[in-house]
Design a protein around this motif. Structure first.
Motif, PDB file in Angstrom:
ATOM      1  N   ARG A   1       0.837  -1.207   0.000  1.00  0.00           N
ATOM      2  CA  ARG A   1       0.000   0.000   0.000  1.00  0.00           C
ATOM      3  C   ARG A   1       0.867   1.250   0.000  1.00  0.00           C
TER       4      ARG A   1
ATOM      5  N   ALA B   1       2.556   1.793  -3.376  1.00  0.00           N
ATOM      6  CA  ALA B   1       1.621   2.453  -4.305  1.00  0.00           C
ATOM      7  C   ALA B   1       1.577   3.951  -4.042  1.00  0.00           C
ATOM      8  N   LYS B   2       1.636   4.364  -2.765  1.00  0.00           N
ATOM      9  CA  LYS B   2       1.649   5.791  -2.434  1.00  0.00           C
ATOM     10  C   LYS B   2       2.912   6.464  -2.971  1.00  0.00           C
TER      11      LYS B   2
ATOM     12  N   HIS C   1       4.608   5.557  -5.547  1.00  0.00           N
ATOM     13  CA  HIS C   1       4.445   5.675  -6.997  1.00  0.00           C
ATOM     14  C   HIS C   1       3.537   6.845  -7.358  1.00  0.00           C
ATOM     15  N   ARG C   2       2.556   7.136  -6.507  1.00  0.00           N
ATOM     16  CA  ARG C   2       1.699   8.303  -6.741  1.00  0.00           C
ATOM     17  C   ARG C   2       2.496   9.593  -6.630  1.00  0.00           C
ATOM     18  N   VAL C   3       3.377   9.661  -5.631  1.00  0.00           N
ATOM     19  CA  VAL C   3       4.235  10.842  -5.484  1.00  0.00           C
ATOM     20  C   VAL C   3       5.155  10.969  -6.690  1.00  0.00           C
ATOM     21  N   ARG C   4       5.761   9.855  -7.092  1.00  0.00           N
ATOM     22  CA  ARG C   4       6.640   9.874  -8.268  1.00  0.00           C
ATOM     23  C   ARG C   4       5.905  10.391  -9.498  1.00  0.00           C
ATOM     24  N   ASP C   5       4.709   9.878  -9.751  1.00  0.00           N
ATOM     25  CA  ASP C   5       3.947  10.283 -10.931  1.00  0.00           C
ATOM     26  C   ASP C   5       3.552  11.759 -10.858  1.00  0.00           C
ATOM     27  N   LYS C   6       3.243  12.236  -9.650  1.00  0.00           N
ATOM     28  CA  LYS C   6       2.892  13.649  -9.499  1.00  0.00           C
ATOM     29  C   LYS C   6       4.088  14.536  -9.826  1.00  0.00           C
TER      30      LYS C   6
ATOM     31  N   ASP D   1      -0.312  14.683   0.987  1.00  0.00           N
ATOM     32  CA  ASP D   1      -1.174  14.184  -0.089  1.00  0.00           C
ATOM     33  C   ASP D   1      -1.375  12.678  -0.022  1.00  0.00           C
ATOM     34  N   VAL D   2      -0.356  11.950   0.469  1.00  0.00           N
ATOM     35  CA  VAL D   2      -0.464  10.485   0.505  1.00  0.00           C
ATOM     36  C   VAL D   2      -0.592   9.951   1.933  1.00  0.00           C
TER      37      VAL D   2
END
Length: 300
Positions: free
Chosen positions: A184, A187-188, A190-195, A212-213
């Motif tokens: 989990r 995945a967070k 990866h969300r920061v990386r994509d942002k 944010d995460v």
């Protein structure tokens, strides 16, 4: 691929490929670019190791999704989960000595190695690779004109297996370093990386990214470095500079535009960071809008 003159060679020097008894493929090239050109290749599902032993930095665009720069005396490992498009650009006068080793699960002779490769080729990623002094020396030896025939083949086999061992060791260390991180949280991260990648020009703050995460700043810092392999802002800086280099080369950006578009407030700070990363000034990388337009049309 763009060419300056019809039927004129794009580069001069050495390029040689070899299929090893282990099933690995090796390519060595020592080339000087004669005309500006773009090169596009397709990497099969494989683990590919590229080493820039000497010369100009080379930047690869991977499936138009990520870029990775290979400066002199550095190496990278590309894990291609499927057929992967790789594009690179070269300018007249640039020279580089490149070693490429490719290991495909369907081709390697060692069953355990094939199983390892198959298990680790689940996502297309490109990561920097640290070379041991021994691996670096072996890589340079491959370019010695005296090493031909049986000796050359054995040396190539030794070098390829040594570098492959470096990658597998790094993968095992990476797996160990992230084994304590819940899926989990990965995945967070990866969300920061994509942002970060989708908002290169924004002013990011660690506390905002963490909030944010739903993480603390210290947790984000430690887990981001473990999962991505680089600290948050080093990753952001590298992606900004990669994007700026692409804009300078292919979209006719000025140095000031490049600095602004990727989030630098001062062009001088951008130029310093660019030179530190690529070994050249951004002004020497830039192409005019007319050149960029012509190259894009020629590539089509």
């Amino acid at each position: 691929m763009a060419r300056a003159q019809e039927d004129s060679p794009l580069a001069a020097g050495l390029i040689a490929t070899q299929k090893l008894s282990s099933g690995l493929n090796v390519c060595v090239s020592d080339l000087t670019t004669l005309h500006d050109n773009d090169r596009i290749g397709l990497a099969r599902r494989s683990l590919t190791i590229a080493v820039n032993l000497h010369g100009s930095p080379v930047t690869y665009a991977i499936d138009d999704d990520q870029t990775v720069s290979l400066v002199a005396e550095s190496a990278m490992a590309l894990s291609a989960a499927d057929d992967t498009r790789m594009a690179s650009s070269y300018r007249r006068g640039e020279s580089s000595r490149i070693l490429v080793i490719q290991a495909c699960p369907v081709s390697v002779m060692d069953a355990e190695l094939a199983e390892h490769l198959d298990a680790h080729l689940q996502e297309t990623t490109a990561k920097s690779l640290s070379l041991s002094c021994r691996a670096r020396a072996l890589s340079h030896e491959l370019f010695s004109p005296g090493h031909t025939g049986l000796v050359g083949r054995l040396l190539a086999e030794s070098c390829a297996l040594e570098l492959l061992a470096c990658v597998i060791t790094a993968q095992q260390a990476q797996n160990k370093s992230t084994s304590w991180i819940h899926s989990r949280d990965i995945a967070k991260i990866h969300r920061v990386r994509d942002k970060l990648i989708s908002n290169l020009d924004a002013e990011h703050h660690l506390c905002d990214l963490a909030r944010d995460v739903g993480m603390s700043t210290s947790t984000l810092k430690s887990k981001f470095a473990a999962v991505i392999g680089r600290p948050v802002f080093q990753f952001l800086r590298d992606k900004r500079l990669d994007r700026a280099r692409d804009g300078l080369q292919h979209e006719g950006w000025t140095v000031s535009q490049a600095a602004y578009y990727v989030g630098y407030r001062h062009a001088s700070n951008f130029a310093t960071a660019f030179r530190r990363r690529y070994g050249v000034a951004p002004t020497s990388t830039r192409r005019s809008p007319r050149e960029a337009s012509f190259r894009a049309q020629a590539a089509e």
